[in-house]
Motif scaffolding. Structure first.
Motif, PDB file in Angstrom:
ATOM      1  N   GLN A  39       0.929  -1.303   0.076  1.00  0.00           N
ATOM      2  CA  GLN A  39      -0.070   0.144   0.109  1.00  0.00           C
ATOM      3  C   GLN A  39       0.800   1.249  -0.005  1.00  0.00           C
ATOM      4  O   GLN A  39       2.094   1.222   0.554  1.00  0.00           O
ATOM      5  CB  GLN A  39      -0.877   0.029   1.449  1.00  0.00           C
ATOM      6  CG  GLN A  39      -1.945  -0.983   1.160  1.00  0.00           C
ATOM      7  CD  GLN A  39      -1.515  -2.328   1.603  1.00  0.00           C
ATOM      8  OE1 GLN A  39      -0.342  -2.560   2.110  1.00  0.00           O
ATOM      9  NE2 GLN A  39      -2.249  -3.416   1.611  1.00  0.00           N
ATOM     10  N   GLN A  40       0.318   2.319  -0.520  1.00  0.00           N
ATOM     11  CA  GLN A  40       1.065   3.457  -0.702  1.00  0.00           C
ATOM     12  C   GLN A  40       1.513   4.163   0.605  1.00  0.00           C
ATOM     13  O   GLN A  40       2.399   4.628   1.182  1.00  0.00           O
ATOM     14  CB  GLN A  40       0.236   4.816  -1.342  1.00  0.00           C
ATOM     15  CG  GLN A  40       0.316   4.312  -2.809  1.00  0.00           C
ATOM     16  CD  GLN A  40       1.622   4.331  -3.388  1.00  0.00           C
ATOM     17  OE1 GLN A  40       2.467   5.179  -3.203  1.00  0.00           O
ATOM     18  NE2 GLN A  40       1.918   3.289  -4.494  1.00  0.00           N
ATOM     19  N   GLU A  41       0.421   3.715   1.660  1.00  0.00           N
ATOM     20  CA  GLU A  41       0.801   4.324   2.729  1.00  0.00           C
ATOM     21  C   GLU A  41       2.051   3.595   3.506  1.00  0.00           C
ATOM     22  O   GLU A  41       2.684   4.422   4.525  1.00  0.00           O
ATOM     23  CB  GLU A  41      -0.539   3.997   4.006  1.00  0.00           C
ATOM     24  CG  GLU A  41      -1.697   4.635   3.668  1.00  0.00           C
ATOM     25  CD  GLU A  41      -2.519   4.283   2.535  1.00  0.00           C
ATOM     26  OE1 GLU A  41      -3.672   4.839   2.169  1.00  0.00           O
ATOM     27  OE2 GLU A  41      -2.306   3.481   1.807  1.00  0.00           O
ATOM     28  N   LEU A  42       2.326   2.619   3.307  1.00  0.00           N
ATOM     29  CA  LEU A  42       3.576   1.772   3.708  1.00  0.00           C
ATOM     30  C   LEU A  42       4.727   2.509   3.038  1.00  0.00           C
ATOM     31  O   LEU A  42       5.681   2.848   4.055  1.00  0.00           O
ATOM     32  CB  LEU A  42       3.501   0.369   3.425  1.00  0.00           C
ATOM     33  CG  LEU A  42       2.418  -0.479   4.226  1.00  0.00           C
ATOM     34  CD1 LEU A  42       2.295  -2.096   3.814  1.00  0.00           C
ATOM     35  CD2 LEU A  42       2.131  -0.143   5.635  1.00  0.00           C
ATOM     36  N   TYR A  43       4.823   2.834   1.837  1.00  0.00           N
ATOM     37  CA  TYR A  43       5.817   3.393   1.234  1.00  0.00           C
ATOM     38  C   TYR A  43       6.150   4.658   1.989  1.00  0.00           C
ATOM     39  O   TYR A  43       7.226   5.331   2.305  1.00  0.00           O
ATOM     40  CB  TYR A  43       5.406   3.950  -0.242  1.00  0.00           C
ATOM     41  CG  TYR A  43       5.639   2.466  -0.980  1.00  0.00           C
ATOM     42  CD1 TYR A  43       6.938   1.709  -1.253  1.00  0.00           C
ATOM     43  CD2 TYR A  43       4.774   1.946  -1.802  1.00  0.00           C
ATOM     44  CE1 TYR A  43       7.212   0.723  -1.777  1.00  0.00           C
ATOM     45  CE2 TYR A  43       4.886   0.877  -2.716  1.00  0.00           C
ATOM     46  CZ  TYR A  43       6.170   0.220  -2.465  1.00  0.00           C
ATOM     47  OH  TYR A  43       6.386  -0.931  -3.497  1.00  0.00           O
ATOM     48  N   THR A  44       5.026   5.776   1.959  1.00  0.00           N
ATOM     49  CA  THR A  44       5.047   7.083   2.840  1.00  0.00           C
ATOM     50  C   THR A  44       5.613   6.772   4.200  1.00  0.00           C
ATOM     51  O   THR A  44       6.635   7.535   4.619  1.00  0.00           O
ATOM     52  CB  THR A  44       3.807   7.647   2.834  1.00  0.00           C
ATOM     53  OG1 THR A  44       2.934   7.631   1.530  1.00  0.00           O
ATOM     54  CG2 THR A  44       3.774   8.982   3.549  1.00  0.00           C
ATOM     55  N   HIS A  45       5.134   5.853   4.877  1.00  0.00           N
ATOM     56  CA  HIS A  45       5.872   5.550   6.261  1.00  0.00           C
ATOM     57  C   HIS A  45       7.169   5.341   6.230  1.00  0.00           C
ATOM     58  O   HIS A  45       7.969   6.157   7.050  1.00  0.00           O
ATOM     59  CB  HIS A  45       4.951   4.346   6.705  1.00  0.00           C
ATOM     60  CG  HIS A  45       5.433   4.226   8.401  1.00  0.00           C
ATOM     61  ND1 HIS A  45       4.684   4.365   9.359  1.00  0.00           N
ATOM     62  CD2 HIS A  45       6.456   3.403   8.816  1.00  0.00           C
ATOM     63  CE1 HIS A  45       5.154   3.844  10.306  1.00  0.00           C
ATOM     64  NE2 HIS A  45       6.386   3.549  10.106  1.00  0.00           N
ATOM     65  N   GLU A  46       7.787   4.291   5.321  1.00  0.00           N
ATOM     66  CA  GLU A  46       9.225   3.977   5.577  1.00  0.00           C
ATOM     67  C   GLU A  46       9.875   5.542   4.735  1.00  0.00           C
ATOM     68  O   GLU A  46      11.080   5.736   5.303  1.00  0.00           O
ATOM     69  CB  GLU A  46       9.319   3.032   4.493  1.00  0.00           C
ATOM     70  CG  GLU A  46       8.719   1.664   5.023  1.00  0.00           C
ATOM     71  CD  GLU A  46       9.057   1.395   6.555  1.00  0.00           C
ATOM     72  OE1 GLU A  46      10.360   1.610   6.909  1.00  0.00           O
ATOM     73  OE2 GLU A  46       8.377   1.041   7.198  1.00  0.00           O
ATOM     74  N   LEU A  47       9.353   5.953   3.732  1.00  0.00           N
ATOM     75  CA  LEU A  47      10.248   7.217   3.201  1.00  0.00           C
ATOM     76  C   LEU A  47      10.377   8.429   4.260  1.00  0.00           C
ATOM     77  O   LEU A  47      11.323   8.951   4.141  1.00  0.00           O
ATOM     78  CB  LEU A  47       9.492   7.902   1.876  1.00  0.00           C
ATOM     79  CG  LEU A  47       9.476   6.999   0.565  1.00  0.00           C
ATOM     80  CD1 LEU A  47       8.539   7.709  -0.201  1.00  0.00           C
ATOM     81  CD2 LEU A  47      10.928   7.378   0.296  1.00  0.00           C
ATOM     82  N   THR A  48       9.344   8.232   5.242  1.00  0.00           N
ATOM     83  CA  THR A  48       9.604   9.312   6.372  1.00  0.00           C
ATOM     84  C   THR A  48      10.873   9.093   7.027  1.00  0.00           C
ATOM     85  O   THR A  48      11.535   9.980   7.600  1.00  0.00           O
ATOM     86  CB  THR A  48       8.527   9.230   7.098  1.00  0.00           C
ATOM     87  OG1 THR A  48       7.189   9.678   6.361  1.00  0.00           O
ATOM     88  CG2 THR A  48       8.538  10.572   8.241  1.00  0.00           C
ATOM     89  N   HIS A  49      11.038   7.646   7.493  1.00  0.00           N
ATOM     90  CA  HIS A  49      12.226   7.211   8.212  1.00  0.00           C
ATOM     91  C   HIS A  49      13.454   7.662   7.591  1.00  0.00           C
ATOM     92  O   HIS A  49      14.331   8.116   8.123  1.00  0.00           O
ATOM     93  CB  HIS A  49      12.110   5.888   8.217  1.00  0.00           C
ATOM     94  CG  HIS A  49      10.914   5.298   9.347  1.00  0.00           C
ATOM     95  ND1 HIS A  49      10.875   5.932  10.528  1.00  0.00           N
ATOM     96  CD2 HIS A  49      10.118   4.330   9.301  1.00  0.00           C
ATOM     97  CE1 HIS A  49       9.836   5.119  11.075  1.00  0.00           C
ATOM     98  NE2 HIS A  49       9.380   4.224  10.735  1.00  0.00           N
ATOM     99  N   VAL A  50      13.401   7.588   5.921  1.00  0.00           N
ATOM    100  CA  VAL A  50      14.702   7.918   5.118  1.00  0.00           C
ATOM    101  C   VAL A  50      14.784   9.339   5.322  1.00  0.00           C
ATOM    102  O   VAL A  50      15.772   9.688   5.601  1.00  0.00           O
ATOM    103  CB  VAL A  50      14.369   7.170   3.957  1.00  0.00           C
ATOM    104  CG1 VAL A  50      15.519   7.828   3.072  1.00  0.00           C
ATOM    105  CG2 VAL A  50      14.274   5.818   3.837  1.00  0.00           C
ATOM    106  N   ARG A  51      13.734  10.032   5.057  1.00  0.00           N
ATOM    107  CA  ARG A  51      13.901  11.575   4.628  1.00  0.00           C
ATOM    108  C   ARG A  51      14.370  12.231   6.126  1.00  0.00           C
ATOM    109  O   ARG A  51      15.234  13.118   6.235  1.00  0.00           O
ATOM    110  CB  ARG A  51      12.555  12.173   4.401  1.00  0.00           C
ATOM    111  CG  ARG A  51      12.226  11.961   2.914  1.00  0.00           C
ATOM    112  CD  ARG A  51      11.224  12.653   2.405  1.00  0.00           C
ATOM    113  NE  ARG A  51      10.634  12.475   1.139  1.00  0.00           N
ATOM    114  CZ  ARG A  51       9.783  12.015   0.711  1.00  0.00           C
ATOM    115  NH1 ARG A  51       8.839  11.283   1.665  1.00  0.00           N
ATOM    116  NH2 ARG A  51       9.631  11.657  -0.603  1.00  0.00           N
TER     117      ARG A  51
END
Length: 489
Positions: A168-180
């Motif tokens: 799900q897109q929500e999971l990508y957004t979640h992990e991208l927040t950790h990276v950013r």
């Protein structure tokens, strides 16, 4: 080392307690993130911070003799006592610190190796797997059944789920927040501290607080980006049963508890957040002050003092008054040592017990008159075989005499009679044959004599009558006592 650990641990506990009580439940996650990191840094540096506060100190009751560092001189009301302090020549080797340090080094080495191995395994996994560039990150496609998790710029996901677009897109957004937001660096920082201070359990709670805060930040970004709180909450609950073995990575399902679900719908007003932040300032200041306060002896800026035409240096103030004066002794009136100490008994006791006004000796080791002492024994008593020298007349200058009239600085005696400072108005410099003075410690000053200095003035008639220009011919007491050990009653 013990003081360092106690101070740092106390600070860690206090700051973490403040976080859980007043900050964790508020929706100001960015501030909370840096508060937790600052708490760690402050706690481990606070033992090195010193805030000196000057306080009045008491004088040392005994003064070490420079010529004989293992001996001490003290005065009683009616006699001089020479105290010989016993020295410890040997001490047994204490193996407990050696054993403890060895255990610490071995445990730390094991944890360092484990820490390095886990980092290496994640990096190796990223190198061996297929990678896909994704926004500001790199997707690492793995054959393992796993939930998305983040380490540095890498987001690890299952390859089959990626190919079938089952993430799900929500999971990508979640992990991208950790990276950013570079959450991995926070985790690495706390892990390094845990490796070095593995014996401190409070760091485990800090890691949990930091990782939960990371999840709050990621959840907040997902909610703001996708505007579907209920769907995201259900997604988290659905994935909650998955487990991750990568303790250095940011995990989607880390602590999926009631706290995270409630935090997504919670709001904190700007004024409430501001007040909470401001309230931390006096708390942190109080913690630093309480931990870093160090009392030091106050240095009183005493008035300048002049004796017989020469100013007393500040470095000489704590030395005997004989060191203040620059006069030359009257070499024509020196007393012979043998004549001065003739018949005086020199006694060494094994122990001495303090009584009300003196030290009472017990178990005599040596008891001889001066004439009976051997050369070696005289050498042991050498620091006490000093003979007072006669004084040389020297009048104060007019400026000095005028300065001595200051009743706030000086307590005055003329011919051994305490008088008011104004009494010096009746004297000219030439009327004074000799001036003798000393500084007075604060705790020794009285209500009658609160001045920092006391000075004695001797007229020519009194100086001649008391034969102050002549060295005394005889030791004033009948014995000199030394104690190997002093016991307090």
């Amino acid at each position: 080392m013990e003081i360092y650990l106690l101070k740092s641990t106390a600070s860690l506990i206090v700051l973490l307690g403040i976080y859980h009580l007043f900050l964790e439940k508020e929706k100001m996650h960015t501030f909370n993130r840096f508060y937790l990191l600052f708490s760690l840094l402050l706690s481990f540096t606070i033992p090195f911070i010193t805030i000196e506060v000057a306080v009045e100190s008491l004088p040392k009751p005994l003064l070490l003799s420079q010529s004989a560092p293992n001996q001490v001189l003290t005065q009683t009301q009616n006699q001089t006592i020479a105290v010989d302090v016993a020295q410890v020549l040997e001490s047994e080797t204490n193996y407990i610190p050696i054993i403890l340090w060895s255990l610490y080094v071995m445990a730390t080495l094991f944890l360092v190796i484990r820490f390095g191995k886990n980092i290496y395994s994640l990096i190796l996994k990223a190198k061996k797997s297929r990678k896909v560039a994704f926004n500001c990150s790199t997707l690492v496609l793995s054959k393992e059944e796993q939930l998305p998790h983040t380490f540095l710029q890498y987001i690890f996901i299952n390859e089959d789920d990626f190919n079938s677009q089952n993430i799900q897109q929500e999971l990508y957004t979640h992990e991208l927040t950790h990276v950013r937001q570079k959450h991995t660096y926070d985790v690495l920082f706390i892990e390094i501290l845990k490796t070095l201070f593995w014996f401190n359990p409070i760091l485990v709670f800090y890691k949990k607080a930091i990782q939960l805060n990371h999840e709050f930040l990621a959840d907040e970004n997902v909610v703001e980006s996708h505007k579907n709180v209920s769907f995201y909450q259900n997604l988290l609950v659905e994935k909650a049963s998955w487990n991750s073995n990568f303790y250095l990575a940011s995990n989607l399902n880390f602590s999926v508890t009631k706290k995270r679900l409630i935090m997504m719908t919670k709001t904190t007003s700007k004024s409430r957040a501001f007040l909470k932040k401001i309230a931390l300032v006096p708390v942190l200041a109080g913690l630093v002050f309480a931990s870093c306060i160090e009392k030091t002896a106050a240095k009183d800026k005493e008035p300048e003092v002049w004796i017989n035409g020469e100013r007393v240096k500040e470095s000489e103030m704590n030395q005997p008054i004989s060191n203040w004066k620059k006069e030359q002794p009257n070499e024509n009136n020196q007393t012979n040592e043998a004549a001065y100490f003739a018949g005086v008994r020199f006694i060494i006791y094994k122990t001495g017990t303090w009584t009300k006004d003196r030290v009472q000796g017990k178990d005599i080791i040596l008891d001889k008159t001066y004439e009976e002492l051997t050369a070696e024994e005289k050498d042991r008593f050498k620091p006490y075989l000093r003979i007072p020298k006669g004084h040389v007349k020297k009048s104060p200058t007019a400026a000095e005499l005028e300065d001595y009239k200051d009743s706030k600085k000086y307590a005055i005696w003329i011919d051994d009679v305490n008088v008011k400072n104004t009494e010096l108005n009746n004297y000219s410099p030439s009327d004074i044959a000799y001036v003798l003075g000393s500084s007075v410690m604060k705790n020794a000053r009285t209500q009658k004599h609160p001045q920092p200095f006391q000075f004695h003035f001797y007229t020519h008639n009194y100086f001649d009558k008391k034969q102050m220009g002549k060295a005394p011919e005889k030791y004033p007491l009948d014995k000199v006592e030394i104690f190997d050990k002093i016991i307090k009653n």
